[in-house]
Design a protein around this motif. Structure first.
Motif, PDB file in Angstrom:
ATOM      1  N   VAL A  21       0.844  -1.204   0.000  1.00  0.00           N
ATOM      2  CA  VAL A  21       0.000   0.000   0.000  1.00  0.00           C
ATOM      3  C   VAL A  21       0.877   1.252   0.000  1.00  0.00           C
ATOM      4  O   VAL A  21       0.620   2.227  -0.718  1.00  0.00           O
ATOM      5  CB  VAL A  21      -0.955  -0.007   1.210  1.00  0.00           C
ATOM      6  CG1 VAL A  21      -1.648   1.343   1.371  1.00  0.00           C
ATOM      7  CG2 VAL A  21      -1.992  -1.125   1.081  1.00  0.00           C
ATOM      8  N   GLU A  22       1.935   1.218   0.815  1.00  0.00           N
ATOM      9  CA  GLU A  22       2.820   2.386   0.899  1.00  0.00           C
ATOM     10  C   GLU A  22       3.500   2.669  -0.441  1.00  0.00           C
ATOM     11  O   GLU A  22       3.484   3.819  -0.920  1.00  0.00           O
ATOM     12  CB  GLU A  22       3.876   2.159   1.975  1.00  0.00           C
ATOM     13  CG  GLU A  22       4.898   3.296   2.048  1.00  0.00           C
ATOM     14  CD  GLU A  22       6.016   3.041   3.033  1.00  0.00           C
ATOM     15  OE1 GLU A  22       7.017   3.776   2.994  1.00  0.00           O
ATOM     16  OE2 GLU A  22       5.899   2.108   3.852  1.00  0.00           O
ATOM     17  N   VAL A  23       4.093   1.653  -1.063  1.00  0.00           N
ATOM     18  CA  VAL A  23       4.878   1.931  -2.268  1.00  0.00           C
ATOM     19  C   VAL A  23       3.985   2.253  -3.458  1.00  0.00           C
ATOM     20  O   VAL A  23       4.346   3.093  -4.299  1.00  0.00           O
ATOM     21  CB  VAL A  23       5.841   0.776  -2.595  1.00  0.00           C
ATOM     22  CG1 VAL A  23       6.880   0.620  -1.496  1.00  0.00           C
ATOM     23  CG2 VAL A  23       5.123  -0.536  -2.859  1.00  0.00           C
ATOM     24  N   PHE A  24       2.808   1.631  -3.548  1.00  0.00           N
ATOM     25  CA  PHE A  24       1.911   1.951  -4.655  1.00  0.00           C
ATOM     26  C   PHE A  24       1.361   3.378  -4.502  1.00  0.00           C
ATOM     27  O   PHE A  24       1.228   4.112  -5.487  1.00  0.00           O
ATOM     28  CB  PHE A  24       0.770   0.935  -4.740  1.00  0.00           C
ATOM     29  CG  PHE A  24       1.219  -0.452  -5.135  1.00  0.00           C
ATOM     30  CD1 PHE A  24       2.311  -0.644  -5.962  1.00  0.00           C
ATOM     31  CD2 PHE A  24       0.544  -1.572  -4.661  1.00  0.00           C
ATOM     32  CE1 PHE A  24       2.734  -1.920  -6.323  1.00  0.00           C
ATOM     33  CE2 PHE A  24       0.951  -2.850  -5.014  1.00  0.00           C
ATOM     34  CZ  PHE A  24       2.053  -3.029  -5.852  1.00  0.00           C
ATOM     35  N   THR A  25       1.039   3.750  -3.280  1.00  0.00           N
ATOM     36  CA  THR A  25       0.574   5.127  -3.042  1.00  0.00           C
ATOM     37  C   THR A  25       1.684   6.119  -3.354  1.00  0.00           C
ATOM     38  O   THR A  25       1.460   7.149  -4.010  1.00  0.00           O
ATOM     39  CB  THR A  25       0.120   5.289  -1.582  1.00  0.00           C
ATOM     40  OG1 THR A  25      -0.941   4.383  -1.307  1.00  0.00           O
ATOM     41  CG2 THR A  25      -0.348   6.715  -1.321  1.00  0.00           C
ATOM     42  N   ARG A  26       2.875   5.811  -2.899  1.00  0.00           N
ATOM     43  CA  ARG A  26       4.001   6.722  -3.116  1.00  0.00           C
ATOM     44  C   ARG A  26       4.308   6.887  -4.606  1.00  0.00           C
ATOM     45  O   ARG A  26       4.597   7.999  -5.068  1.00  0.00           O
ATOM     46  CB  ARG A  26       5.226   6.206  -2.364  1.00  0.00           C
ATOM     47  CG  ARG A  26       6.380   7.176  -2.306  1.00  0.00           C
ATOM     48  CD  ARG A  26       7.384   6.738  -1.258  1.00  0.00           C
ATOM     49  NE  ARG A  26       8.552   7.602  -1.261  1.00  0.00           N
ATOM     50  CZ  ARG A  26       9.574   7.489  -0.422  1.00  0.00           C
ATOM     51  NH1 ARG A  26       9.555   6.534   0.508  1.00  0.00           N
ATOM     52  NH2 ARG A  26      10.602   8.298  -0.494  1.00  0.00           N
ATOM     53  N   ARG A  27       4.220   5.770  -5.362  1.00  0.00           N
ATOM     54  CA  ARG A  27       4.449   5.899  -6.809  1.00  0.00           C
ATOM     55  C   ARG A  27       3.333   6.705  -7.465  1.00  0.00           C
ATOM     56  O   ARG A  27       3.588   7.524  -8.365  1.00  0.00           O
ATOM     57  CB  ARG A  27       4.545   4.504  -7.463  1.00  0.00           C
ATOM     58  CG  ARG A  27       4.605   4.545  -9.000  1.00  0.00           C
ATOM     59  CD  ARG A  27       5.780   5.362  -9.485  1.00  0.00           C
ATOM     60  NE  ARG A  27       5.733   5.623 -10.930  1.00  0.00           N
ATOM     61  CZ  ARG A  27       5.233   6.709 -11.485  1.00  0.00           C
ATOM     62  NH1 ARG A  27       4.681   7.671 -10.728  1.00  0.00           N
ATOM     63  NH2 ARG A  27       5.263   6.865 -12.799  1.00  0.00           N
ATOM     64  N   ALA A  28       2.100   6.512  -7.037  1.00  0.00           N
ATOM     65  CA  ALA A  28       0.996   7.266  -7.639  1.00  0.00           C
ATOM     66  C   ALA A  28       1.182   8.767  -7.472  1.00  0.00           C
ATOM     67  O   ALA A  28       0.853   9.549  -8.372  1.00  0.00           O
ATOM     68  CB  ALA A  28      -0.320   6.825  -7.021  1.00  0.00           C
ATOM     69  N   LEU A  29       1.721   9.167  -6.327  1.00  0.00           N
ATOM     70  CA  LEU A  29       1.845  10.596  -6.020  1.00  0.00           C
ATOM     71  C   LEU A  29       3.246  11.144  -6.307  1.00  0.00           C
ATOM     72  O   LEU A  29       3.532  12.305  -5.997  1.00  0.00           O
ATOM     73  CB  LEU A  29       1.503  10.836  -4.547  1.00  0.00           C
ATOM     74  CG  LEU A  29       0.110  10.350  -4.098  1.00  0.00           C
ATOM     75  CD1 LEU A  29      -0.081  10.592  -2.611  1.00  0.00           C
ATOM     76  CD2 LEU A  29      -0.981  11.008  -4.916  1.00  0.00           C
TER      77      LEU A  29
END
Length: 412
Positions: A229-237
């Protein structure tokens, strides 16, 4: 010799423990226990010392520990009390209601640990009494798989830190439309991984601690999903954009996973079917990622998901070997979920189009057609993977193909 037995005995030759001035309120019982442990069952230990309460406290301790105080007088003037060691060591079996909670290693897992064992360490000597702690998954045939210890060891060794495992500062530039496609896919991954985090966390609280490797594996699985969840969110933003869209149909599909109350059926729907399909999706993103950060987070997450799927398949194979009716229940779970989601829209169109854009790599008709074929092939790979895993659980090929076709169109 003070603090250790010598060769004088209470009624002749034999050991005598001299406690000097040490009382039972100061730890004398440790020396008495140690001296008795060196004797054969039924042997006698003389106890010397000048603490005034020594005979009284020693008698109480002997009653509690199962040893026997012997009456005096004793030929040796130093001896104030004598203790006959209990006939057998309490630690070798049941005594006064105590019982051994299996043995420490995986081979010591019992078929059905009782509720009063609660959080007792496997292999510990469990005293009688204490409150029962109910766990509804308290049957080896439901909770266990022999692969769990090895998978946990692998999971513990394979943990990675999002801050260092991904080069977030890697230079790249994408056209706005391609970046938006990445953001949309990442948004979709986040909501699916949040669901995949909640399910093992819920299941974890239901498993008897006697099956500790299963608890450990579920805890690491939840930690894996939190990291995803952290890395996918971070890549999205990463490039300052906003998250993409979340479809009602996608959320309905995930809600049906959260609603499954049965331990094994929840694993089946999540790991064997859902996360198994996600292995194909993450492999697709690894192949068609337009930037190094997207490729890296997809690759790292896929390694973790492969372990989750392996556990789900191993757990269900273990159950299927012991429960001939399990296949019918698995089939029923797929059919119920399919019927519940029959009227939903399936995969978010924005997600489908974003995958086509990523696979196309250009804005020509030929490239878009190539991207569309790649996404269709992705669906075929997901179907092939599901059918393979269902066959490993003992489903005939035709039934595996039928059940795979009933899987949700939202992938998870």
């Amino acid at each position: 010799m003070t603090g250790a037995p010598d060769t004088g005995g209470p009624g002749g030759p034999g050991p005598v423990l001299d406690l000097a001035g040490l009382g039972f309120g100061e730890g004398a019982h440790l020396l008495v226990r140690r001296a008795l442990a060196g004797l054969a069952p039924g042997a006698v230990l003389g106890v010397a010392g000048h603490d005034p309460a020594l005979p009284l406290h020693l008698a109480a301790w002997c009653r509690r520990e199962g040893h026997r105080m012997l009456p005096g007088p004793f030929p040796d003037p130093r001896v104030r009390a004598a203790v006959r060691r209990r006939p057998r060591d309490r630690d070798t079996g049941r005594r006064h209601g105590a019982e051994r909670a299996g043995s420490p290693g995986p081979d010591g897992v019992v078929a059905r640990p009782p509720a009063h064992w609660g959080p007792a360490a496997r292999g510990a000597l469990v005293e009688a009494g204490g409150p029962p702690v109910p766990f509804d998954v308290a049957d080896r045939d439901i909770a266990w798989t022999d692969l769990a210890p090895r998978l946990y060891a692998h999971a513990a060794a394979a943990q990675w830190d999002p801050a260092t495992a991904v080069d977030w500062a890697a230079p790249f530039t994408l056209p706005d439309a391609v970046e938006q496609a990445v953001v949309q896919v990442m948004t979709y991954l986040v909501e699916n991984e949040q669901t995949a985090l909640v399910i093992p966390a819920r299941l974890l609280a239901r498993v008897h601690p006697h099956f500790r490797e299963v608890l450990q594996l579920l805890a690491v699985q939840a930690a894996d999903e939190a990291r995803h969840v952290e890395v996918f969110t971070r890549r999205a933003l990463l490039r300052g954009g906003r998250m993409g869209t979340s479809s009602a149909g996608g959320r309905a599909s995930l809600a049906s996973l959260l609603a499954e109350p049965d331990f094994s059926l929840a694993f089946f729907l999540l790991s064997v079917l859902g996360e198994g399909s996600f292995l194909s999706l993450l492999g697709f993103l690894d192949r068609y990622a337009p930037d190094p950060v997207t490729r890296r987070v997809a690759r790292l997450a896929r390694r973790d998901e492969a372990r989750h799927v392996a556990f789900g398949v191993a757990h269900l194979a273990h159950r299927a070997d012991r429960d001939p009716a399990l296949h019918g229940r698995l089939r029923g779970a797929v059919e119920r979920r399919h019927d519940a989601l029959r009227d939903t829209a399936g995969l978010n169109d924005d997600v489908f189009d974003a995958l086509v854009v990523l696979a196309a790599g250009a804005w020509t008709p030929e490239a878009v057609a190539r991207g569309h074929r790649a996404v269709r092939r992705l669906r075929e790979e997901m179907d092939e993977g599901r059918r393979h895993r269902l066959a490993r659980l003992g489903f005939p090929d035709d039934e595996a193909a039928e059940l795979s076709a009933l899987h949700t169109r939202s992938f998870m």
